[in-house]
Each structure stands twice: as C-alpha cells, then as structure tokens.
Write a protein that holds these residues in place. Sequence first.
Motif, PDB file in Angstrom:
ATOM      1  N   LYS A 102     -16.673 -71.892  17.504  1.00 26.27           N
ATOM      2  CA  LYS A 102     -17.859 -72.439  16.826  1.00 26.27           C
ATOM      3  C   LYS A 102     -18.714 -73.255  17.802  1.00 26.27           C
TER       4      LYS A 102
ATOM      5  N   HIS B 267      -9.665 -57.158   2.315  1.00 22.45           N
ATOM      6  CA  HIS B 267      -9.080 -58.362   1.729  1.00 22.45           C
ATOM      7  C   HIS B 267      -7.579 -58.213   1.488  1.00 22.45           C
TER       8      HIS B 267
ATOM      9  N   GLU C 102     -29.748 -61.091  10.747  1.00 25.61           N
ATOM     10  CA  GLU C 102     -28.764 -60.441   9.863  1.00 25.61           C
ATOM     11  C   GLU C 102     -29.169 -58.995   9.564  1.00 25.61           C
TER      12      GLU C 102
ATOM     13  N   ASN D 212     -28.431 -59.824   1.615  1.00 32.44           N
ATOM     14  CA  ASN D 212     -27.995 -58.892   2.655  1.00 32.44           C
ATOM     15  C   ASN D 212     -26.488 -59.016   2.875  1.00 32.44           C
ATOM     16  N   PRO D 213     -25.699 -58.566   1.903  1.00 34.48           N
ATOM     17  CA  PRO D 213     -24.243 -58.782   2.005  1.00 34.48           C
ATOM     18  C   PRO D 213     -23.559 -57.775   2.935  1.00 34.48           C
ATOM     19  N   HIS D 214     -24.066 -57.694   4.170  1.00 32.40           N
ATOM     20  CA  HIS D 214     -23.547 -56.708   5.131  1.00 32.40           C
ATOM     21  C   HIS D 214     -22.150 -57.085   5.623  1.00 32.40           C
TER      22      HIS D 214
ATOM     23  N   HIS E 194     -10.125 -62.227   5.927  1.00 36.64           N
ATOM     24  CA  HIS E 194      -9.351 -62.963   6.937  1.00 36.64           C
ATOM     25  C   HIS E 194      -9.763 -62.634   8.367  1.00 36.64           C
TER      26      HIS E 194
ATOM     27  N   PHE F 297     -14.970 -58.508   7.189  1.00 31.14           N
ATOM     28  CA  PHE F 297     -14.899 -59.221   5.914  1.00 31.14           C
ATOM     29  C   PHE F 297     -13.499 -59.799   5.749  1.00 31.14           C
TER      30      PHE F 297
ATOM     31  N   ARG G 227     -24.399 -64.291  16.961  1.00 28.26           N
ATOM     32  CA  ARG G 227     -25.627 -64.680  16.247  1.00 28.26           C
ATOM     33  C   ARG G 227     -26.513 -65.558  17.139  1.00 28.26           C
TER      34      ARG G 227
END
Lengths: 385, 102
Positions: free
Chosen positions: A92, A43, A258, A318-320, A327, A325, A337
């Motif tokens: 996207k 971050h 995930e 599941n905060p993998h 920006h 992470f 995915r």
Amino acid sequence: MKKYQSSDPFKDARVTSGCAHMNDQDDPVTMILRLKDVRKTAHNWKTFQSGATPGRIVIPSEVNIRDTRQIPFEVDPPLHGSFRSLLDPWFKRPLEEHYQETLAQQVNALVDDVLKAESIDVVEDFALCLQSRALTLLLNTDVGEADTWISWGTHVFRSEDDPLDGDKAAILYDYIDEKIKASSPNPEGDLYSVLLAAEVEGKKLTHEEIKGIMILTFAGGRDTVINAVTNTISYFAQHPESLDRLRKEPEIIGRAIEELIRYFTPLTQMGRVVTQDTQVCEHAIKANSRVSLCWASANRDESVFESPNDVILDRKLNPHVSFGFSHHNCLGATHARQIMRVLIETLVAKVGSIDIIDFEENIENLGEFERKVGFRQLNINIHPR
Amino acid sequence: MAKITFITQNNIPVVVEGEAGSVMALAVENNIAGIDGDCGGVCSCATCHVHVAQEQFALVGEASEIEKDMLELDDDANEYSRLCCQIDITPALDGLVLTVAG
C-alpha cells in the motif's frame, strides 16, 4: 477495426454456455466466462484452490519450469491471510506522497525523452522502462537495478518464440537467489531485507518463501503493467479528444483508470484446481481438474455492463474483475493504479497527439478463442502540446 | 452539510462532515480505518463496506443489483450492508451512523 480495440472473443460462448474448454499441455481447463460465476468461484477457495502444485493455476501452466511456490498467490487461507497481513502494508506504500512524487519524476523524465525521439516502440522503449523503474520503488531498491530487468525483455518467462522458456525463468530465479543471499535482515530496508527480518505466524520466513514472494512481485507485475501502459497509449493515439477531456475534467481520471483497466483486462485469466466433484453454471467439473476465472470475458458480461465493448471514460458503476476478486485480489493493484494515474496525468500535461506508425499485436491462443492482450510492438510518433 | 458518524472496528465513533460526493470519499479523506476505497468509487473492490443503523436504513435506501451482487459474497454482509461509495452525501444524511464492516 480501430487499432486500439480489444475484441470480446468470448461473447457467444458466454451467452450460450457460460463455459468453454481449452487444452493446456494436456492439463485441460474449463474456462468460466460470466461475471457472477467468476466471482462466486474466486470466493470459494475450499472447492477451487490456489495451493495446488506450484505453477498449475497459471495458464499456460508453469509446472514444468517452476518448483517454487509463489506466495501468497499459491497459498490458501488461513495461511494466505497471514502472509497478506504481512505484505499488504508494504504494497500500500504507493499511497504515500513521497512514493507518488518519485513515480511522477520517473514518468515525467521518460515522457520527456520520448517526446524528443523521432519515433519509439512503446513496448520496448517506454512501457518496459516505466514498469522496471517503477518496480524499484515497489521494492525500495536502487533505481539502477532497473537496467538489469530491462535487459531481460518484456516477459520474465516468455521469450518471443516460446511462451514457456525455462532458461529465461532461470535468469530471474538465479537473480533472486543471489539477491536474498546478499541481503541482511532490516525492517527499514528493501523488500528482501524487510522479508528477512519478518515473521509469519511466529516464524521467520525461509529462503524459499522469500523467493516465492519475490518471484510473484516480479512476474505478476511485468507483462500486465506493460500491457496496461501500451494499450492505454494506443487508446489515446486514437482518441486525442479523450486527452482533452481529462485535461478539462481531471476529477474523472479515477474512473478512466478503472475503465481502461476493465476494457483492456491485462491478465486474461487465472486458474484454480478443483478439490471435489462440483459444478459451475450447470457444467459438471471433476475433482483435480482445472478451471479458469476468465477476467477478460467477465469484464464484458452484457448482463452487468452497459455497452461493454465501448470505453466510457466516466463509467460510474464498473464492477470489473481486472484485479481479480476476493481473497486473492491483486497484491500489486495499488502500485498499478498509481502507475496508471501518473501516466495519464503526465500525458494530459505534456502530450498533444500520438500517431501510430505500425504495430504487431500480441495475440493469445486459448482453445477456440484468440484474444489480443496487447502489442508485441507499437511504433508511434508522439507530439508535445 | 451532513454530519456522519463512523464506528470503526475498535468501537470508537468518529464524526465527520461532508457537503457533496460519496460517503466513501469522505471516509478516505478523514482516514477512517477499514474504509480503503481502492477502486475510487466505481463499485469494483468492496473495500468500503459499512453496516447502516437499522432505524436509518431508509435514509440511504436499498443497494442496486450490482452492489447487492458484490455484497452477496462478502462474509460480513447483512441486510443493512452498503458499499458507501454508492451513497451520495446529501443534507438528509445528517446524523447517519455507519459501522465499518469486517
């Protein structure tokens, strides 16, 4: 040890120290191993920059084989945000119905082919083909281009003997140069044409900027997707009951994706260059040295994940950090995915069981650690339902 | 059944109805701008960040430690922040107002 298993070589260092050190071409790296520290560091882009000498934040460093800056990956805010605003809508597109239908057709055809074969090497005969054909969708280009990319082998930079093969990198760079030169600006065309027509902060993109975006698109999604697909097949080979469960409970496929991505963490780590003397978990870090955000270690952090070394298909929390992470989170995550979803849905629909014949693991040497990131070869028999 | 109002970044309230599942999934189904839910609701991506109306915060309750750790590094977070993939729809949420963060 089960064949699919991916061990956690960082455990002792993560628990006792939180950091570890590895050398890389005489440009040493302090590896950050705990989830919270990895997230905080990712971050803090002012102290831990991505916009260093091109290639330096990659481990192993690509400084000696690449001059082109990968964009937006090696750019810091605020310019980074301007490039992301341009690129995010394009990346996207995998959420669109037509994209998903075409991807499903590609994967169905490939699975039908391997079901007919006597035996296959998942890496060369399946994952590489799947990744390359799917990339034609992401680029909105002719599917025939995939044959060229397949001929390059499993990693556009890494040959079997030399992890940093400059000649192989040149094949990709020359190919992209030619493609950009042969394209004309067209906001409705393929990614080259769209970028030629685009502006960032009121300016047209240069050839070098377009090249940097294209190199990232090719390189970032190559061995990562191949590792994710190959590891997933190895897991289902050893867990046919999981295929049954996902057939009966399709509503947990999202969580399963995930969890498999957490457990296998297809990209072990990513670097940053430190802009000022600082510290991470009480370790002093000097300005102009390198740190790494070790996603693979953070994803097994026992202070966050219950039973971190087990695959729990319906893991709810599941905060993998497999897609990074903050920006610089992975631009290709939506595409990745979607590949995983279509792959799992197709296997569930068509495959009864998978037998592993033999395999050769792909092991990374990271200072004091050795980590299996995937397979060099995974020979299997695959049987229909 | 619960009616939930999302206020998006252009300040336009959108009222949607849900029976079960997560508030994030409801928002994605209804194309609420600014709620992406990239990770499908496992608290990994922080793309479903909302601010709960102060007087209604007790309805949804405190975030878990894992969720708080995610929010801690979000520049738009405040004491009424939640990741709405971690809020389950129940009849008690009828009338809830959520402002999309960011």
